[in-house]
Design an enzyme around this catalytic site. Structure first.
Site, PDB file in Angstrom:
ATOM      1  N   LYS A  49       0.783  -1.146  -0.080  1.00 58.21           N
ATOM      2  CA  LYS A  49      -0.068   0.053  -0.090  1.00 58.21           C
ATOM      3  C   LYS A  49       0.763   1.331  -0.063  1.00 58.21           C
ATOM      4  O   LYS A  49       0.378   2.483  -0.571  1.00 58.21           O
ATOM      5  CB  LYS A  49      -1.048  -0.114   1.116  1.00 58.21           C
ATOM      6  CG  LYS A  49      -2.169  -0.954   0.921  1.00 58.21           C
ATOM      7  CD  LYS A  49      -1.945  -2.290   0.170  1.00 58.21           C
ATOM      8  CE  LYS A  49      -3.075  -3.099   0.045  1.00 58.21           C
ATOM      9  NZ  LYS A  49      -2.428  -4.433  -0.301  1.00 58.21           N
ATOM     10  N   ILE A 177      -3.644 -10.029  -5.938  1.00 58.97           N
ATOM     11  CA  ILE A 177      -1.999  -9.563  -5.957  1.00 58.97           C
ATOM     12  C   ILE A 177      -1.748  -9.277  -7.454  1.00 58.97           C
ATOM     13  O   ILE A 177      -0.956  -8.163  -7.482  1.00 58.97           O
ATOM     14  CB  ILE A 177      -1.062 -10.861  -5.441  1.00 58.97           C
ATOM     15  CG1 ILE A 177      -1.384 -10.813  -3.853  1.00 58.97           C
ATOM     16  CG2 ILE A 177       0.210 -10.328  -5.744  1.00 58.97           C
ATOM     17  CD1 ILE A 177      -0.548 -12.035  -3.327  1.00 58.97           C
ATOM     18  N   GLY A 178      -2.046 -10.157  -8.200  1.00 60.27           N
ATOM     19  CA  GLY A 178      -1.925  -9.537  -9.785  1.00 60.27           C
ATOM     20  C   GLY A 178      -2.342  -8.287 -10.067  1.00 60.27           C
ATOM     21  O   GLY A 178      -1.614  -7.721 -10.824  1.00 60.27           O
ATOM     22  N   GLU A 196      -3.957 -14.464 -17.519  1.00 58.04           N
ATOM     23  CA  GLU A 196      -4.870 -15.318 -16.477  1.00 58.04           C
ATOM     24  C   GLU A 196      -5.543 -16.584 -17.091  1.00 58.04           C
ATOM     25  O   GLU A 196      -6.123 -16.490 -18.150  1.00 58.04           O
ATOM     26  CB  GLU A 196      -5.963 -14.431 -16.040  1.00 58.04           C
ATOM     27  CG  GLU A 196      -7.252 -15.067 -15.286  1.00 58.04           C
ATOM     28  CD  GLU A 196      -6.836 -15.866 -14.003  1.00 58.04           C
ATOM     29  OE1 GLU A 196      -7.228 -16.874 -13.852  1.00 58.04           O
ATOM     30  OE2 GLU A 196      -5.816 -15.368 -13.156  1.00 58.04           O
ATOM     31  N   HIS A 437     -23.331  15.514   3.386  1.00 58.22           N
ATOM     32  CA  HIS A 437     -23.157  16.125   2.019  1.00 58.22           C
ATOM     33  C   HIS A 437     -22.271  17.053   1.704  1.00 58.22           C
ATOM     34  O   HIS A 437     -22.071  17.803   2.622  1.00 58.22           O
ATOM     35  CB  HIS A 437     -24.504  16.664   1.278  1.00 58.22           C
ATOM     36  CG  HIS A 437     -24.555  17.039   0.212  1.00 58.22           C
ATOM     37  ND1 HIS A 437     -24.512  16.192  -1.055  1.00 58.22           N
ATOM     38  CD2 HIS A 437     -24.235  18.385  -0.288  1.00 58.22           C
ATOM     39  CE1 HIS A 437     -24.633  17.054  -2.091  1.00 58.22           C
ATOM     40  NE2 HIS A 437     -24.340  18.402  -1.999  1.00 58.22           N
TER      41      HIS A 437
END
Length: 455
Positions: A49, A177-178, A196, A437
């Protein structure tokens, strides 16, 4: 032989907090053969991340003119600095864990590989430790079939160590992951191709989610090859790598590097469990009951290695379950938790509960709430209108069966629905709530105003 009250094998997201908890009542040995903190801290959630955050900055630069901001030249990914930033962040976590262990007089840290001598004896670094309570928290690692080992390859772990940007990264595997690494490295500047085997990306999701994610990746310029059977790799004389597959007819793509993202396997094979009575299944996962305990009294397995979840949050919940069991309260059980996870692409996916396919297969009469991000003003203002939000309602009980938010903020927004599902509250509670909002989440109540039967 050294006697302890508790032995923990592995310092991941279950083992570490359990060590600190148990040290309040007895002597704890914790054994770690790798970096402290487990996969999440070192190779998973936090470092990836961190990279995704850097990739997002690249996206911001390249799209600045769309927001009325003139930037004289495009940015360039500096992989060395990106890696250094990642190492600094995870280093704080690792050092904090190590200091915590050092400062606690009831915790002894062993650096080395553990294996079982028998049910209640553990060998490490030439010493034998014993305890009546042993906790296995050894995690998992990338699965690398032998057929791919004859060519150089990256996994999600060693690709985080490279300081050079791959010219053309071919990713074998189109699941979580890919997909995350595909978008990340494309934004860094690599050409990226996903190969894939299945007919769509992220097969655990509904088809509309898979298609939307594929569309998002394609809009970033990522090539996707689906239905790729008999995938083989070949290293060429110039060190490039060719991936061959069959898709109706033969397909071939040549790149500079490959990333294997085809699943994970538990790290139980080095524990020498054959010396014990502990049961494992055919895939190597330790079999546990609803409280994380194996078939051998006093021995528990937590985290990835028990096959009950493959996320940091499920690992930490395993710790809570085991702690609850040891305290005698038994208020938490593995079977009580609701499946929830995030796909940290940009935009992200937040998921909780069942998919539409799962709900229909189980025979529920369901109502669907759906809202595209193109109808959400905050998403339009942010210039991020890809994706949608939807919820699945049990028509008989009015309870949520599942929900997903694929769109800006989806990984955070999903928690509101998760909490309602744990509270077993009807969808009308959220439908009738007043939200701030302008936000993305304020459209959840609006979506619930218009339910469509799916049966």
């Amino acid at each position: 032989m050294i006697q302890y009250d508790y032995i923990i094998i592995g310092s991941g997201q279950a083992g570490t907090p359990l060590a600190f908890s148990l040290a309040k009542s007895g002597r704890v040995a914790i054994i770690e053969k790798g970096q402290l903190g487990g996969n999440c801290v070192n190779n998973g959630c936090i470092p990836t991340k961190t990279y995704i955050a850097s990739a997002r900055k690249m996206w911001d630069i390249s799209h600045a003119e769309d927001y009325g901001v003139d930037i004289p030249q495009s940015g360039k990914a500096n992989m060395r600095k990106i890696k250094e930033r990642k190492e600094a962040i995870i280093g704080v976590d690792r050092n904090g864990i190590e200091k915590g262990f050092q400062d606690d007089k009831n915790i002894t840290l062993y650096r080395g590989e553990a294996h079982f001598v028998n049910d209640y004896e553990i060998a490490v670094n030439g010493e034998t430790l014993t305890a009546k309570n042993i906790f296995i928290n050894v995690g998992s690692r990338p699965r690398v079939p032998e057929m791919y080992q004859h060519t150089p390859y990256f996994t999600n772990e060693n690709i985080l160590q490279t300081t050079e940007l791959p010219e053309h990264l071919i990713i074998i595997g189109g699941s979580f992951i890919g997909v995350e690494f595909a978008q990340m490295f494309k934004r860094f500047g690599s050409k990226v191709t996903i190969v894939e085997r299945g007919p769509r990306l992220i097969k655990v999701e509904d088809e509309d989610i898979s298609q939307a994610v594929a569309d998002i990746l394609k809009s970033d310029g990522i090539d996707i090859i689906l239905n790729a059977d008999d995938i083989q790799t070949l290293q060429n004389k110039d060190s490039s790598i060719t991936v061959n597959a069959t898709k109706d007819k033969s397909v071939s793509v040549t790149g500079s590097h490959i990333l294997l993202a085809i699943g994970r396997m538990p790290n139980t094979d080095t524990l020498q469990l054959q010396n014990t009575n502990i049961k494992v299944n055919e895939r190597g996962f330790v079999e546990v009951d609803d409280y994380g305990q194996t078939n051998v009294a006093g021995i528990f397995a937590m985290g990835d290695c028990n096959g009950k979840g493959a996320f940091t949050h499920t690992s930490y919940h395993d710790y809570q379950v085991v702690q609850s069991f040891l305290s005698g309260s038994k208020t938490r059980k593995i079977s009580d938790r609701i499946t929830t996870y995030g796909l940290f692409t940009d935009p992200p996916l937040g998921r909780v509960g069942m998919t539409k396919k799962e709900a229909l297969q189980k025979g529920y009469k369901i109502l669907l709430a759906h809202r595209p991000m193109t109808k959400i003003n905050r998403a339009k203002a942010k210039g991020e209108t890809k994706g949608f939000m939807q919820a699945i309602i049990d028509a008989d009980t009015q309870l949520f069966l599942g929900a997903c938010v694929l769109g800006v903020g989806g990984d955070e927004i999903i928690s509101a629905l998760t909490n309602l599902m744990y509270a077993k509250q009807p969808y009308t509670v959220l439908r009738d709530a007043v939200h701030i909002h302008p936000t993305v989440s304020e459209l959840l109540p609006t979506a619930l105003e218009d339910l469509t039967p799916l049966n």
